[in-house]
Enzyme design. Structure first.
Site, PDB file in Angstrom:
ATOM      1  CB  SER A 149      -0.936  -0.011   1.208  1.00 37.59           C
ATOM      2  OG  SER A 149      -0.176  -0.029   2.379  1.00 37.59           O
ATOM      3  CB  THR A 171      -6.126   4.072  -4.060  1.00 40.17           C
ATOM      4  OG1 THR A 171      -5.373   5.224  -3.676  1.00 40.17           O
ATOM      5  CG2 THR A 171      -5.702   3.699  -5.474  1.00 40.17           C
ATOM      6  CE1 TYR A 229      -1.874   0.997  -2.849  1.00 41.01           C
ATOM      7  CE2 TYR A 229      -2.408   3.290  -3.368  1.00 41.01           C
ATOM      8  CZ  TYR A 229      -2.651   2.128  -2.650  1.00 41.01           C
ATOM      9  OH  TYR A 229      -3.676   2.100  -1.748  1.00 41.01           O
ATOM     10  CE  LYS A 260      -5.248  -0.455  -3.440  1.00 41.39           C
ATOM     11  NZ  LYS A 260      -5.773  -1.455  -2.511  1.00 41.39           N
TER      12      LYS A 260
END
Ligand code: UDP
Length: 328
Positions: free
Chosen positions: A79, A119, A143, A147
């Site tokens: 994360s 996110t 990241y 997602k």
């Protein structure tokens, strides 16, 4: 009515708060977590913890023997935005692959509903517009890209297999359990609020402020900090709506605070002053990420209970002050 849920990543920061909320509402939870960044002590006693990794398909299949599950919550990703920009392939393969394996398992085991922690890093808009669900997706980092890959997998799982899903695009999860049971404990800690608090408490030598030349009012990045218990309630809220179709919501309080304002908030809450060291920008950080959270408010009636940054920071401060070593 009581349901049984599988919570992947239920020993983590947001997952632990979610599991507690689900248990308090009378539901049974099985937590599947590799405990790499999660903590055994963060899982309430009423829930069952199975230690395992989403990369291990046998272990994953075995956990479904504890079902049948009415829904899966997936909060088990790597994360860290900054880390994802140093090692993008790790984020894309681990988070993308694990998400795909968990979705495939949901289909194999006939789980009807899936809630995914997505996110705000899906968006890297320029300017100061708040971000609604129709804002074009343009991931700000590897990241965020991973997602989005999983969001797209869910789209096809719904199209082809009828798996109903909700993607909750979290803005900045912050704060800690108002009852003081859980809090934020990452190793290493990279998130702003716990780092400012630890610097204020003298547990860290300094706080590096990443970038002072952003096109914002004070030159530092603006984020929408949303309390972790409010995020947990959003998960529960979307489940009821999934019967009508899959959902995507941005979840924030709809108000942005700059890095400097966060530092000032910690001072207001604690009475302790932090003077940051001005540092270079951190790769992957968009200047301004604030949610337009009106859709989730209208459609499922979700509203944050913690509406001010100081109230959020106060819960975080309380937990870190009482737990200098986190869960250890
Ligand atoms: N930040 C900072 N110093 C730190 C950690 C974070 O200046 O030691 C900044 C970071 O650049 C970003 C904001 O604080 O603009 C929030 O970062 P965090 O890592 O908490 O959350 P993110 O927005 O990356 O999810």
């Amino acid at each position: 009515m009581s349901h049984r849920y599988l919570v992947a990543g239920g020993a983590g920061f947001i997952g632990s708060h979610l599991v507690a909320e689900l248990a308090e509402a009378g539901h049974e939870c099985v937590v599947f977590d590799n405990l790499q960044s999660g903590h055994r002590a963060a899982v309430i006693k009423d829930a069952r913890l199975v230690q395992g990794d989403l990369a291990d398909e046998e272990a994953l299949d075995a956990v479904f023997k504890l079902g049948p599950f009415d829904a899966i919550f997936h909060l088990a990703d790597l994360s860290l935005v900054g880390e994802s920009m140093r090692d993008p392939m790790r984020y894309l393969t681990v988070n993308g692959g694990n998400g795909g394996r968990l979705i495939a398992a949901a289909i194999r085991h006939n789980v009807p509903r899936f809630v995914f922690s997505s996110t705000a890093n899906l968006f890297s808009v320029s300017g100061h517009r708040s971000i609604g669900e129709n804002t074009p997706v343009q991931p700000g980092s590897a990241y965020g890209e991973a997602k989005y890959m999983v969001e797209r997998m869910l789209h096809w799982a719904d199209q082809v297999h009828g798996l109903r899903y909700a993607c909750l695009r979290y803005f900045n999860a912050a704060g800690s359990d108002p009852q003081g049971r859980f809090g934020e404990d990452h190793t290493p800690e990279t998130h702003l609020i716990p780092l400012v608090i630890d610097t204020a408490l003298g547990r860290r030598d300094e706080l590096a402020l990443f970038g002072t030349d952003y096109p914002t009012a004070d030159g530092t990045c603006v984020r929408d900090y949303v309390h972790v218990s409010d995020l947990a309630r959003a998960h529960m809220g979307v489940l009821a709506r999934l019967d009508e179709g899959s959902l995507r919501y941005n979840v924030g309080i709809g108000r942005g605070y700059s890095v400097r304002e966060v530092i000032e908030s910690v001072t207001r809450v604690s009475g302790l002053v932090v003077i940051p060291r001005l540092a270079e920008r951190r790769a992957g950080d968009p200047a301004f990420l604030v949610a337009d959270a009106s859709r989730i408010a209208q459609e499922i009636g979700w509203k944050p209970r913690f509406e001010s940054l100081d109230a959020i920071v106060a819960t975080a401060f309380e937990w870190r002050q009482r737990h200098p070593n986190g869960y250890r």
